[in-house]
Design an enzyme around this catalytic site. Sequence first.
Site, PDB file in Angstrom:
ATOM      1  N   CYS A 241       4.844  -3.481 -12.133  1.00  0.00           N
ATOM      2  CA  CYS A 241       4.804  -4.396 -10.981  1.00  0.00           C
ATOM      3  C   CYS A 241       3.362  -4.425 -10.499  1.00  0.00           C
ATOM      4  CB  CYS A 241       5.748  -3.925  -9.887  1.00  0.00           C
ATOM      5  SG  CYS A 241       7.434  -3.582 -10.452  1.00  0.00           S
ATOM      6  N   ALA A 242       2.519  -5.196 -11.178  1.00  0.00           N
ATOM      7  CA  ALA A 242       1.070  -5.011 -11.087  1.00  0.00           C
ATOM      8  C   ALA A 242       0.395  -5.757  -9.943  1.00  0.00           C
ATOM      9  CB  ALA A 242       0.420  -5.422 -12.410  1.00  0.00           C
ATOM     10  N   ALA A 243       0.898  -6.932  -9.554  1.00  0.00           N
ATOM     11  CA  ALA A 243       0.198  -7.739  -8.558  1.00  0.00           C
ATOM     12  C   ALA A 243       0.134  -6.976  -7.228  1.00  0.00           C
ATOM     13  CB  ALA A 243       0.912  -9.073  -8.380  1.00  0.00           C
ATOM     14  N   PRO A 244      -0.981  -7.124  -6.471  1.00  0.00           N
ATOM     15  CA  PRO A 244      -2.096  -8.051  -6.672  1.00  0.00           C
ATOM     16  C   PRO A 244      -3.165  -7.599  -7.659  1.00  0.00           C
ATOM     17  CG  PRO A 244      -2.412  -6.865  -4.643  1.00  0.00           C
ATOM     18  CD  PRO A 244      -1.082  -6.425  -5.173  1.00  0.00           C
ATOM     19  N   LYS A 247      -4.509  -1.609  -8.512  1.00  0.00           N
ATOM     20  CA  LYS A 247      -4.225  -0.437  -9.363  1.00  0.00           C
ATOM     21  C   LYS A 247      -4.500  -0.764 -10.832  1.00  0.00           C
ATOM     22  CE  LYS A 247      -0.616   1.355  -6.278  1.00  0.00           C
ATOM     23  NZ  LYS A 247      -0.597   0.192  -5.363  1.00  0.00           N
ATOM     24  N   ASP A 273       4.153  -8.808 -13.784  1.00  0.00           N
ATOM     25  CA  ASP A 273       4.715  -9.079 -12.458  1.00  0.00           C
ATOM     26  C   ASP A 273       5.771 -10.163 -12.603  1.00  0.00           C
ATOM     27  OD1 ASP A 273       3.906  -8.199  -9.511  1.00  0.00           O
ATOM     28  OD2 ASP A 273       4.651 -10.253  -9.434  1.00  0.00           O
ATOM     29  N   ASP A 325       5.050   1.072  -9.697  1.00  0.00           N
ATOM     30  CA  ASP A 325       4.831   0.935  -8.257  1.00  0.00           C
ATOM     31  C   ASP A 325       5.768  -0.172  -7.772  1.00  0.00           C
ATOM     32  OD1 ASP A 325       3.431   1.582  -5.831  1.00  0.00           O
ATOM     33  OD2 ASP A 325       2.404  -0.331  -6.003  1.00  0.00           O
ATOM     34  N   CYS A 378       5.449   2.606  -1.247  1.00  0.00           N
ATOM     35  CA  CYS A 378       4.752   2.757   0.039  1.00  0.00           C
ATOM     36  C   CYS A 378       5.796   2.843   1.150  1.00  0.00           C
ATOM     37  CB  CYS A 378       3.776   1.617   0.282  1.00  0.00           C
ATOM     38  SG  CYS A 378       4.453  -0.041   0.080  1.00  0.00           S
TER      39      CYS A 378
END
Length: 805
Positions: A241-244, A247, A273, A325, A378
């Site tokens: 889940c890379a966006a934005p 990381k 994403d 993430d 988070c």
Amino acid sequence: MEGQGEGKKRERSNDSKRRGRGSRGRGGKKQRFQRKHFGKNNPDTWKKTSEDQNGQRRLNSDDQLAPNGGEQKKGYELTPMNLENKKFEEYYKKQQILGEEEWDTFVQIMRTQLPATFRINGSGKFAKAIHEKLTSELSSKLAAAVEGSGEGTDRPLGKVMVDGEEIEPPEAARVVPQWLRLAARVLAQRNQIRKLPVLEYFHEFLKRENDAGNITRQEAASMIPPFFLNVKPENRILDMCAAPGSKTFQLLEMIHANHESGEEPAGYVVANDSDAKRCNLLTHQTKRMCSPALLVTNHEGQSFPQLRNQAGEENTALFDRILCDVPCSGDGTMRKAPDIWRRWNHGMGNGLHKLQLRIATRAARLLEVGGRMVYSTCSLNPIENEAVVAEILRRGEGSFELLDVSGELPGLKRRPGMRTWQVRGRNGWMTLDEFNELSEEDMKHSKAWPSFFPDEASDKMPLDRCCRIFPHDDNTGGFFVAVFTKTKEWKSDVAASEPRGKSALPEEPAQKADATENEAVKPEPEGEPKSDDAKEDTTSKPEGQDNSNKPSDPPLRQKRWKGIDPILPVLEDEATKALFDFYGIDSAFPIRRNLITRTPHGCKPKRIYYISSSIKSIIERDRLEKLRISAVGVKIFEKQTNETVRTNYRIAQEGLPAILPFLTKQVFRPTLKEFVALLKNRTLVIPEAPPGLAKPENVATDDQAAGNAAKQDGDSSKSTGYIEKEHMLERPKISEESTLAQLRSVHMGCCIAMMQTEDAERLGFMFNGSPLALSCWRGKITVNLLTSSNETNQILEKFPEEVRK
């Protein structure tokens, strides 16, 4: 009477259309409101809003301050945002995430804004220079601001005040704990940065360096998960889940660590994403890294496809590092998103648990035995954190081990994970036994799942090896991290999903993500990302058509996904031969085997991209085209139209580092004075004609030029023998004979201006073994920069002041 009534109806209809209210246009659709429809008599007010779930009135136009701190206008009264939520405090006190003695401190820091935090890109050209600027120059300016305080001023002695709050000098710019080597934060809130002249200068500096790709604005706790992956340059990484993309940028830096110019890493990063628009943002963020080892895909994380090897067998060993993430309730980010205070409820975490677990279990199947996976959120909610971790360990049946990383990242302030927690459903708090006693209907109504609950198995798990990061420990946001290693292959779906009670959470079927050879082309999703070359593809062949006997059609990928351009190899033809000959690229150069385009077959490539051999192997393995590829590689050549140039392609600045060591033509090295002048003016006059160019009609011959010089009262500086127009002679020009000698072999078109090695070494402009180089364009009488003005300005700023004069 009937006719009169119809006339009145028509009149009212026409009047309605003139006002633009309730009228209908073509096809019965409502017409757009235009500026003329808003008359002076229409009040410019917002509608009154309702109260939220906590009884707090939502902000509207009456809650805004007058601009520039002036007197408030009529109807404008400030209502401070209510940073309280009784349900939040009740829930987390019940969970006992902290001791009672810490609670007030925790809540107090959660109600303050985050400090401005950013990360210096360690692989950037000017990482060291930026770090020195932050730790010395900004600190000295803040110290000077302190010296200007005291008697006769409006500031207390020894303090820098903004909005009545103290900004600590000179430690305001400092390196945050040792686990973030090139990260820094300013102990000022983001809305304060623009109000103090010193910080306003700092704010502009941050924006300029961020646009140039030298820094990334990123919350401190968000930087932690990639470090726990323990990445090496040879690792094969998946960011689920890379966006934005902050990381992902860190991961790219890690695989490019210690690589010389022109070298490609053995590993790669696949950044995925589920949102097409966020994929575009991800591509924009990561393109500053200029990495050929990046592949951006657009899939739901829980359905990321498995690829097959050449023998047709499933091969799940594509990745030995996976970052999960996952989407979460985000209540650890309340300091930067205070709106969460108003809308938080326990159902936010409960509703995301199922998705988080499916994404994590999908990653577990894709991970190689011996590989490492990081699960992070988070959020502070154990339902999103420890409950997911415990269920992964249950389903794995010994396939996964939760690692103890307490010895990694020394200096990081962390708390151990929770070994037990409480579960609250729609009807209140409940235990697993109480949940199992419910009827099927009541279970569904409770919005709870068996995996929410701790049990005897979870009591024996080392969940304290998880890391909880609290805001009041080191002035950050809240975060959760768990690190796994895969010890053996994942069990079958049946064995892995045995229920622990009624209505157990079903696993995502593995077959859902695996396309079959007869699978139909999927429809284009709304907002699907397109590459820069996107256009209607009328030349693609039907899926499954065999083109192996046609050497002119050797595509890596045909166009399967609508809205996504194909990935095709760059064919050897007259255009590419002219390209390689113009820049002097050796025929044995490996980059020639890894050039692709996304322009449909049959058209001349608009852009040519360079991909690493590892990325090429993924694309070739994806023979069924399961991957929906949004972006890949780094742009290295771009098409341009100019009949006087011998090739139709120029070198893109972002791809220059990859090809620079292999260029043997179209490169010149000006003196330091000329190089700085080129940066300052963006253009320099060349007093000699380029090779192979006939003299234009408006250019004087040598005899004419000599005569013109004699007519100018002996002032021979206004004529060079080639340029006749005086306004061109007044511009900065190249005059050193050594530079002119090099330019006599540089043809019209794209060329590269490279600093001389001794100057680059002395001033710190050596990058990966090569001096600083810029993509330029040589015209008939000038050489011009092709880089953006922002990038040029930030490079110029890195030179010493005495050199810039």
